[in-house]
Structures are given as C-alpha cells and as structure tokens.
Design an enzyme around this catalytic site. Structure first.
Site, PDB file in Angstrom:
ATOM      1  N   CYS A  13       0.820  -1.212   0.000  1.00 40.98           N
ATOM      2  CA  CYS A  13       0.000   0.000   0.000  1.00 40.98           C
ATOM      3  C   CYS A  13       0.856   1.264   0.000  1.00 40.98           C
ATOM      4  CB  CYS A  13      -0.935   0.001   1.207  1.00 40.98           C
ATOM      5  SG  CYS A  13      -0.101  -0.063   2.808  1.00 40.98           S
ATOM      6  N   ASN A  14       2.105   1.161   0.423  1.00 47.14           N
ATOM      7  CA  ASN A  14       2.970   2.338   0.522  1.00 47.14           C
ATOM      8  C   ASN A  14       3.960   2.493  -0.627  1.00 47.14           C
ATOM      9  OD1 ASN A  14       1.928   3.330   2.901  1.00 47.14           O
ATOM     10  ND2 ASN A  14       3.345   2.189   4.196  1.00 47.14           N
ATOM     11  N   SER A  69       9.096   3.294   6.167  1.00 46.25           N
ATOM     12  CA  SER A  69       7.649   3.095   6.115  1.00 46.25           C
ATOM     13  C   SER A  69       6.890   4.370   6.445  1.00 46.25           C
ATOM     14  CB  SER A  69       7.230   1.998   7.089  1.00 46.25           C
ATOM     15  OG  SER A  69       7.778   0.748   6.707  1.00 46.25           O
ATOM     16  N   GLY A 103     -11.297  -9.611   2.104  1.00 49.53           N
ATOM     17  CA  GLY A 103      -9.892  -9.930   1.838  1.00 49.53           C
ATOM     18  C   GLY A 103      -9.254 -10.593   3.033  1.00 49.53           C
TER      19      GLY A 103
END
Length: 414
Positions: A57-58, A112, A192
C-alpha cells in the site's frame, strides 16, 4: 544471463512510495499477481539476471541485478501500462550500495509511512518467495535477502523501533477504537483474508473485542478456513451487496483491480465506517462524500497521531548502527565473491600455461614442465593463496594477476 558482472555495481532498485505520490498514483503502479509473473518472464528475455518486486500500500519497487536501471523502469511501466514519463519524476533510482542500504532500511521499517512498520518484512518474504519459485532469484539476491532478514530480526529484538502502532492495519484498529462508540458490539465486514486482512481480523478480536465479524474473500475456502479458526462467520462473494448494507464497519484488504465498493452499494443506509487498506484502492472515493459515511484510506490512516512515535524516533540511530554492522558483512561477502571470481580465472590460466608448456599469451616461456599432476595442483594452490592474501591487503588486481603468473613460472623453473 547477460554479459555483465552479477555484482553489487549491477544491483539496482527503481520504485515509488508514499513520499512523492498519493494513493491514487500508487494504485496505477501497483503490481498484481499476473503482472508480477509477466515481469519475471520479460526480465529473463531482456537479460535481467535476478529480481523481485515489492508492491504494497505504501510502495511499488523492483529490485534487480541488471545491465542498467532502465531495464527495471521499463519492466514496471510495461507491466502496468503506465508511461515512464509519469514514473520517473516521482521515482527513486538507486544503484550499488545505495540500493542495498535502501532495502535494509525498508525491511527495518525505517522507510515506512508508519515508522517501524514490521508487516513490511512479511511482504518482502512473500515477494522474494514468489520470484524464487519462478527462478527469478539467484545467489546475489539470495545472500542479500538473508542478511536483510537477519538484520530486521536484530532490530526487532534489540530496539524499540517497532513498539506501539507499527502498521497501517493496526492504525485502523486504533482509529476504530477511538472513533466508533461501543465498537465491540458493531457488525464488521472484512473483505480480503490475505496476510494484512488476517492480521486485521485477529486485531479486531484481540484488541477491540469484536465478535460479529463476517469474512468475504475471492477464494471462499480461505475465508472459511480463517473463520473456523477464529470462531466467526464467512460468506461467499455472492452475498457481498447484502453484507455491505448490513454492516456497521467495513474493512477492505483485497487486491482487486477495480472498485469493490461504490456509492451505489451503500445508498442511504445507517452510519458506517469504511476503511480501505487496499492499493489500488478498492473503495471508490465518492463513498467519502456520502452522508453518514466515514471513509479512510492508507494515507489518511498513516497520519493518525501515534503517542509512541517519539519513542520510536529515538531508536532510529540504534537501528541504523545495526544496519551498518550487518551491511558490512554483506559487503565483505561481495568482496570475497569477486576475489573468488578473479582467482578462478587465474587458476584456469595457470593450468593452461602448465598444459601448453610453451610461450603463454603473456609473452613468458616456461623453463620446464611438471611431471606430477598432484605437484602441479599444489603449486597452483600456493600461488592462488599468495594472490588472495595480497588482494585482501591491496586493491591491485591487475598487478596480482601478473605476479601470480610470474610466481607460477618461478615454481616451474626451480
């Protein structure tokens, strides 16, 4: 594969991250399962020796041993169908030691969006495993990957870098705890059940006390398996629409190529909290404009204030020191590997000189030939040992090469 050394100077990383791109742009470069397979196939055709792709996602990053970094840029852009003109201005392109350092820092959670995010290690493991199963990993990345994993464990066990909220998915748990009244009694739909989805589900139970949780997954059997393990419910995707409208909290941790939830799915139902942990986004942004709906995506979750952040910031120098120590070990391995390569070439040349027993390509003439193969092997090894010792103390490879041949001829003459 490829006519270039498979060494540190041909190790590259090309990628984009949250630092210069928002979730919408990152969605365009997110790599799906099928795209990853195509990248590996095309890499082999273009002479890329080793590679793996990290798509979270990053970030989307491709690490590879290649002739040049443009090969990696092309692989990402061709796989996603996006122009290189869009990628390059927001990308970081690293080579050699910089690329190595970047991977160490990513695995440690230093790069992150939430400092100290430890979920990234599992994502790297899966990315490397996926490539390895398809013969995309060779000795260089294999060795680097093992060193990176070891370093990540040392940082986890010897610093407080991963204390407190250390992932986007756990930020979602923190947000729900603070913003949703009587959260434990709410009906939760989780779409998910991959690694992030499964971790989120366990945190819903362990930290929030939620029990009215329904799981939906593309592969229904996986949802049933997790539901049975945790004592909750699972539905097939055929029930997605009804599950959406009947839930108070909806968490999407899927990897669909298109939106799974749009404004049409929600209508004018009661107040709902929707958390989209997916990249590309699986909840249409228009949902956030609906009355009574609160939508958060990964970028917004990452900005949630974390009271332990200052403590983790203080641990960064310790983590960097461990990375420096461990990366030095890898650099030593690279140096020794290069030495072995040179020594192998020299060994072949000395064996050739002995076999020919005449003028070599270097203009020398042997004075005699050895009568014993064992004696020859011993003398060659002595010459190589001497050369290796000199290479460890002086970076004069060409001189060492010539000295080795002279030493061998001197042995033969005595």
């Amino acid at each position: 594969m490829g006519d270039y050394p498979k060494d540190l100077q041909h190790f590259f990383v090309a990628g984009i991250s949250y630092k210069k791109s928002d979730a919408a742009v990152r969605s365009r470069f997110a790599i799906s399962h099928d795209q990853y397979i195509r990248i590996i196939e095309e890499a082999k055709k273009s002479g890329v020796a080793e590679l793996f792709v990290l798509s979270t996602c990053n970030r989307t990053e491709i690490y590879g041993v290649a002739r040049d970094i443009e090969q990696l840029v092309s692989l990402i852009c061709e796989a996603t169908g996006e122009p290189a003109e869009l990628f390059r201005p927001i990308a970081y392109l690293h080579r050699g030691k910089e690329a190595m350092q970047h991977l160490f820092e990513v695995a440690a959670g230093l790069d992150s969006q939430i400092l100290g995010d430890y979920e990234i290690v599992g994502q790297i493991k899966l990315a490397v495993k996926f490539s390895k199963e398809r013969n995309g990993i060779g000795p260089f990345i294999e060795r680097l990957f093992n060193q990176v994993l070891q370093t990540s464990k040392l940082i986890k066990n010897n610093t407080a870098l991963s204390s407190g909220t250390v992932s986007v998915s756990f930020s979602a748990i923190q947000y729900l705890k603070e913003q949703v009244p009587d959260v434990a009694s709410k009906k939760v739909l989780l779409i998910g059940t991959g690694k992030i989805g499964a971790n989120t589900c366990r945190n819903l139970i362990d930290y929030l006390g939620c029990r009215q949780i329904t799981l939906i997954n593309r592969t229904h059997e996986k949802a049933v398996e997790l539901a049975n393990e945790l004592g909750i419910s699972a539905l097939s995707s055929d029930h997605l629409n009804s599950a959406i409208t009947s839930s108070d909290i909806i968490i999407v941790a899927a990897n669909a190529s298109d939106y799974l939830i749009t404004a049409a799915h929600l209508g004018n139902s009661s107040r709902q909290w929707i958390v989209d942990l997916s990249i590309p986004n699986n909840v249409h942004p228009e949902v956030g404009n609906l009355q009574g709906k609160k939508l958060l995506n990964v970028d917004e979750l990452s900005r949630i204030k974390d009271e332990t952040l200052q403590k983790r910031l203080e641990e960064v120098p310790k983590a960097l020191a461990l990375i420096e120590e461990q990366s030095a070990e890898f650099l030593e391995w690279c140096r020794m590997r290069k030495q072995l390569s040179v020594l192998g070439v020299v060994k072949l040349k000395l064996e050739e000189i002995h076999t020919r027993g005449q003028q070599s390509s270097y203009g020398y003439t042997t004075c005699t030939t050895f009568t014993s193969a064992d004696e020859t092997a011993v003398r060659i090894q002595k010459v190589l040992n001497t050369m290796a010792a000199k290479m460890r103390t002086r970076n004069e490879r060409g001189c060492h090469y010539l000295e080795a041949i002279n030493d061998f001829i001197a042995f033969a003459a005595n």
